[in-house]
Write a protein that holds these residues in place. Structure first.
Motif, mmCIF file in Angstrom:
data_model
loop_
_atom_site.group_PDB
_atom_site.id
_atom_site.type_symbol
_atom_site.label_atom_id
_atom_site.label_comp_id
_atom_site.label_asym_id
_atom_site.label_seq_id
_atom_site.Cartn_x
_atom_site.Cartn_y
_atom_site.Cartn_z
ATOM 1 N N VAL A 244 -34.903 -31.033 2.429
ATOM 2 C CA VAL A 244 -33.902 -30.980 3.971
ATOM 3 C C VAL A 244 -34.797 -31.198 5.173
ATOM 4 N N ARG A 245 -35.684 -30.223 5.383
ATOM 5 C CA ARG A 245 -36.607 -30.792 6.614
ATOM 6 C C ARG A 245 -37.216 -31.782 6.438
ATOM 7 N N LEU A 246 -37.723 -32.447 5.372
ATOM 8 C CA LEU A 246 -38.441 -33.795 5.489
ATOM 9 C C LEU A 246 -37.352 -35.086 5.699
ATOM 10 N N GLY A 247 -35.971 -34.647 5.869
ATOM 11 C CA GLY A 247 -34.935 -35.754 6.020
ATOM 12 C C GLY A 247 -34.484 -36.567 4.652
ATOM 13 N N TRP A 248 -34.850 -35.889 3.745
ATOM 14 C CA TRP A 248 -34.643 -36.719 2.508
ATOM 15 C C TRP A 248 -32.968 -36.510 1.822
ATOM 16 N N LEU A 249 -32.484 -35.404 2.437
ATOM 17 C CA LEU A 249 -31.205 -35.150 2.135
ATOM 18 C C LEU A 249 -30.462 -34.687 3.570
ATOM 19 N N ALA A 250 -29.289 -35.040 3.693
ATOM 20 C CA ALA A 250 -28.551 -34.770 4.973
ATOM 21 C C ALA A 250 -27.190 -34.001 4.526
ATOM 22 N N SER A 251 -26.806 -33.079 5.251
ATOM 23 C CA SER A 251 -25.503 -32.306 5.011
ATOM 24 C C SER A 251 -24.461 -33.333 4.909
ATOM 25 N N VAL A 252 -23.283 -33.124 4.005
ATOM 26 C CA VAL A 252 -22.128 -34.096 3.910
ATOM 27 C C VAL A 252 -21.010 -33.170 4.518
ATOM 28 N N GLY A 253 -21.378 -32.058 4.814
ATOM 29 C CA GLY A 253 -20.280 -31.051 5.360
ATOM 30 C C GLY A 253 -20.591 -29.760 5.524
ATOM 31 N N SER B 131 -44.530 -23.935 -0.918
ATOM 32 C CA SER B 131 -44.111 -25.098 -1.825
ATOM 33 C C SER B 131 -44.845 -26.364 -1.629
ATOM 34 N N PRO B 132 -45.340 -27.192 -2.387
ATOM 35 C CA PRO B 132 -45.924 -28.344 -2.442
ATOM 36 C C PRO B 132 -45.548 -29.357 -1.584
ATOM 37 N N LEU B 133 -44.247 -29.131 -1.031
ATOM 38 C CA LEU B 133 -43.950 -30.009 0.188
ATOM 39 C C LEU B 133 -44.162 -29.817 1.139
ATOM 40 N N ALA B 134 -44.523 -28.573 1.539
ATOM 41 C CA ALA B 134 -44.867 -28.184 3.005
ATOM 42 C C ALA B 134 -45.803 -28.724 3.431
ATOM 43 N N VAL B 135 -46.747 -29.764 2.928
ATOM 44 C CA VAL B 135 -47.740 -30.269 3.555
ATOM 45 C C VAL B 135 -47.369 -31.720 4.035
ATOM 46 N N LEU B 136 -46.301 -32.002 3.590
ATOM 47 C CA LEU B 136 -45.482 -33.325 4.128
ATOM 48 C C LEU B 136 -45.113 -33.317 5.555
ATOM 49 N N ALA C 121 -48.047 -40.290 -9.373
ATOM 50 C CA ALA C 121 -48.196 -38.766 -9.554
ATOM 51 C C ALA C 121 -49.028 -38.358 -8.205
ATOM 52 N N SER C 122 -48.444 -38.738 -7.067
ATOM 53 C CA SER C 122 -49.132 -38.632 -5.834
ATOM 54 C C SER C 122 -48.121 -38.160 -4.724
ATOM 55 N N THR C 123 -48.419 -37.396 -4.036
ATOM 56 C CA THR C 123 -47.668 -36.962 -2.969
ATOM 57 C C THR C 123 -47.680 -37.845 -1.611
ATOM 58 N N THR C 124 -48.658 -38.739 -1.563
ATOM 59 C CA THR C 124 -48.869 -39.518 -0.576
ATOM 60 C C THR C 124 -48.046 -41.078 -0.728
ATOM 61 N N ARG C 125 -47.795 -41.569 0.298
ATOM 62 C CA ARG C 125 -47.079 -42.889 0.105
ATOM 63 C C ARG C 125 -48.172 -43.939 -0.124
#
Length: 205
Positions: A52-61, A108-113, A200-204
């Protein structure tokens, strides 16, 4: 993909029995709270919060839950079950395996992004990775379909497209499918995870 306008209602916390009878079909736009969404995705709540922090999902309600014994009413955001199911499909540049397997209490591994706007722009090569085809196939789709999303940035040689618009188009034209529910019997054995495509990489890439 289409999204209904945010809504808010007040309700009591669901009983355990009621929670267990919630719909499990990923193909329906079932609203899920953060904890339920994390379980469905097979990750920890802290990992889902990073999504959610990364903006990959947004609340629908949202829903207002009355925890009378725990301080009163709390507003809980809701997320679309189909968008949650598609996360690994539409973010192929992320290595999701460590996200699913990191032990409790670990970062979280996603925290580095970083939540960069660049995540929401994709090149033709990444559209191809999402769809599991070669880049030439996407070029052909652009040529054949007038309703293929227009570029939002980039150049004529390297156009960039809005991520959500591309995903919606791919779904509408049956170029990608919603994966099965991780809670289905097919994936019920411990340690078993659905196959995934992509880097298999967390980079774009």
């Amino acid at each position: 993909m289409s999204r209904s306008s945010p809504t808010s209602t007040r309700t009591r916390p669901p009983s355990r029995r009621a929670a267990g009878t919630c719909p499990r079909s990923w193909t329906r736009h079932v609203p899920l709270g953060p904890d339920q969404a994390a379980r469905r995705r097979g990750v920890r709540r802290v990992d889902f919060d990073q999504v959610v922090r990364l903006g990959w999902l947004a609340s629908v309600g949202s829903v207002e839950v009355d925890f009378k014994r725990q301080g009163g009413v709390t507003t809980v955001p809701l997320y679309d079950a189909q968008e949650i199911a598609l996360l690994e499909v539409v973010r192929p540049s992320v290595d999701w395996r460590p996200v699913r397997t990191t032990a409790a209490g670990r970062r979280s591994p996603l925290a580095v992004l970083d939540p960069s706007p660049g995540w929401e722009r994709v090149l033709l090569a990444e559209v191809a990775r999402i769809a599991g085809v070669v880049r030439a196939a996407v070029v052909n789709w652009r040529r054949r379909h007038d309703n293929f999303p227009d570029p939002v940035a980039g150049t004529s040689v390297h156009p960039q497209f809005d991520h959500r618009a591309v995903v919606a188009w791919l779904l509408d034209h049956d170029k990608i499918e919603v994966p099965p529910d991780r809670h289905s019997p097919r994936w019920s054995r411990p340690g078993q995870v659905p196959p995934r495509s992509g880097s298999a990489s967390t980079t774009r890439g």
